[in-house]
Design an enzyme around this catalytic site. Structure first.
Site, PDB file in Angstrom:
ATOM      1  N   THR A   1      49.609 -68.059  -0.342  1.00 21.46           N
ATOM      2  CA  THR A   1      48.396 -68.219   0.152  1.00 21.46           C
ATOM      3  C   THR A   1      47.585 -69.294   0.154  1.00 21.46           C
ATOM      4  OG1 THR A   1      47.210 -66.548  -1.245  1.00 21.46           O
ATOM      5  CG2 THR A   1      48.334 -65.721   0.190  1.00 21.46           C
ATOM      6  N   GLY A   2      46.534 -69.781   0.944  1.00 26.80           N
ATOM      7  CA  GLY A   2      45.811 -70.917   0.745  1.00 26.80           C
ATOM      8  C   GLY A   2      46.628 -72.217   0.031  1.00 26.80           C
ATOM      9  N   SER A   3      47.668 -72.434   0.875  1.00 29.69           N
ATOM     10  CA  SER A   3      48.699 -73.663   0.580  1.00 29.69           C
ATOM     11  C   SER A   3      48.653 -74.762   1.292  1.00 29.69           C
ATOM     12  CB  SER A   3      50.033 -72.838   0.520  1.00 29.69           C
ATOM     13  OG  SER A   3      50.568 -72.202   1.558  1.00 29.69           O
ATOM     14  N   THR A   4      47.590 -74.999   2.068  1.00 30.13           N
ATOM     15  CA  THR A   4      47.274 -75.957   2.606  1.00 30.13           C
ATOM     16  C   THR A   4      46.673 -77.298   2.061  1.00 30.13           C
ATOM     17  OG1 THR A   4      45.228 -75.589   3.594  1.00 30.13           O
ATOM     18  CG2 THR A   4      47.161 -75.374   4.829  1.00 30.13           C
TER      19      THR A   4
ATOM     20  N   ILE B   1      45.977 -76.590  -5.407  1.00 33.46           N
ATOM     21  CA  ILE B   1      46.734 -76.072  -6.598  1.00 33.46           C
ATOM     22  C   ILE B   1      47.652 -75.203  -5.314  1.00 33.46           C
ATOM     23  CG2 ILE B   1      47.154 -74.078  -7.900  1.00 33.46           C
ATOM     24  CD1 ILE B   1      44.538 -74.810  -8.930  1.00 33.46           C
ATOM     25  N   GLY B   2      47.440 -74.529  -4.213  1.00 32.76           N
ATOM     26  CA  GLY B   2      48.531 -73.897  -3.515  1.00 32.76           C
ATOM     27  C   GLY B   2      49.536 -74.970  -2.777  1.00 32.76           C
TER      28      GLY B   2
ATOM     29  N   SER C   1      41.696 -67.598 -13.307  1.00 31.21           N
ATOM     30  CA  SER C   1      40.897 -68.793 -13.885  1.00 31.21           C
ATOM     31  C   SER C   1      40.456 -68.415 -15.267  1.00 31.21           C
ATOM     32  CB  SER C   1      39.732 -68.984 -12.960  1.00 31.21           C
ATOM     33  OG  SER C   1      38.943 -69.642 -13.656  1.00 31.21           O
TER      34      SER C   1
ATOM     35  N   TYR D   1      32.127 -65.467  -9.373  1.00 34.50           N
ATOM     36  CA  TYR D   1      33.424 -65.979  -9.025  1.00 34.50           C
ATOM     37  C   TYR D   1      33.991 -65.391 -10.507  1.00 34.50           C
ATOM     38  CZ  TYR D   1      37.219 -69.368  -9.805  1.00 34.50           C
ATOM     39  OH  TYR D   1      38.409 -69.841  -9.910  1.00 34.50           O
TER      40      TYR D   1
END
Length: 264
Positions: free
Chosen positions: A13-16, A19-20, A141, A154
């Site tokens: 997920t969130g790989s555009t 880190i992703g 994190s 966060y």
């Protein structure tokens, strides 16, 4: 040591970006079929084109959609197919004075950083256990352990991810599926560059700004520099592989020595 993910399908997920993106590239280079996810279909297609431009042998599939709601998650999973490796990387972060964070913002951080991961685990874990193999990794994190004063909302969400990982590892006990979290330290991404400049003089060149940020806001780091996304991805690839079969329910650190503890 050879990491071979041939015949495995991974959803990141969130790989555009950030880190992703690095994780997706590394898993694909290890032979996995990797679903690239982001909210924008155009952004996903652009990332796939870039990744294939770097290595034409990468097996990539577009899985656009907003995994922070049930309908979007369903669409992403339908585009991906059976998931063998789930990387819950999507997350938001930002600084705010503790007393200025209102109820809606607290909920937003929980829903994006925690509940989205829980939802995808709930949907993919039964298939993994039924097939007798699977890997689930939640990207946490250092802020999960060392709560930053400037973004405790966060930190709260990443602490919750550690609990989620440990709990679902117990749910998957004895099935051949492992569930772990990765404690990423301060990492060099576009979003972090913006965050750094929120805290240090924006007129400084990047190298000086980075050093000032680490010196004044992350002095515990033994690496004394930001981590590169590929360094996080290397650990994720190992934990996603058959080689890591005895590691589950763990919080594995790739933090540059930032967390001042012998164990997480």
């Amino acid at each position: 040591m050879r990491i071979d993910l041939t015949d495995k399908t991974a959803l990141v997920t969130g790989s555009t970006q950030g880190i992703g993106r690095a994780i997706a590239a590394t898993l694909a280079d290890a032979g996995a079929r990797v679903a690239i996810n982001g909210r924008s279909a155009d952004g996903v297609e652009a990332t796939i084109a870039e990744l294939r431009g770097e290595n034409g042998e990468r097996d990539l599939v577009a899985a656009p959609g907003d995994v922070t709601d049930a309908e979007g998650a369903t669409a992403v999973l339908a585009a991906t197919g059976d998931v063998d490796i789930l990387i819950n990387n999507l997350g938001i972060f930002g600084s705010a004075p503790a007393l200025d964070i209102d109820d809606d913002e607290w909920r937003r951080y929980f829903e994006v950083n925690v509940l989205a991961a829980v939802r995808l685990i709930r949907e993919t874990l039964p298939g993994m256990t039924g097939r007798g193999w699977g890997r689930i990794l939640n990207i946490a994190s250092d802020s999960a352990i060392v709560i930053p004063a400037e973004m405790i909302h966060y930190g709260m969400s990443k602490t919750a991810l550690l609990a989620v990982s440990r709990g679902f590892a117990k749910e998957a006990a004895g099935t051949g599926v492992t569930v772990n979290s990765v404690i990423a330290g301060p990492t060099h991404t576009g979003g972090v560059e913006k965050f750094v400049y929120e805290l240090v003089d924006e007129r400084l060149p990047w190298d000086e700004a980075q050093r000032e940020f680490m010196r004044t806001h992350r002095p515990q780091s033994l690496l004394q520099r930001l981590i590169e996304p590929e360094e996080i991805a290397n650990m994720v690839a190992y934990l996603s592989s058959p080689l890591a079969s005895a590691t589950t329910g763990a919080a594995v650190r790739v933090d540059g020595g930032y967390v001042d503890a012998i164990v997480p």
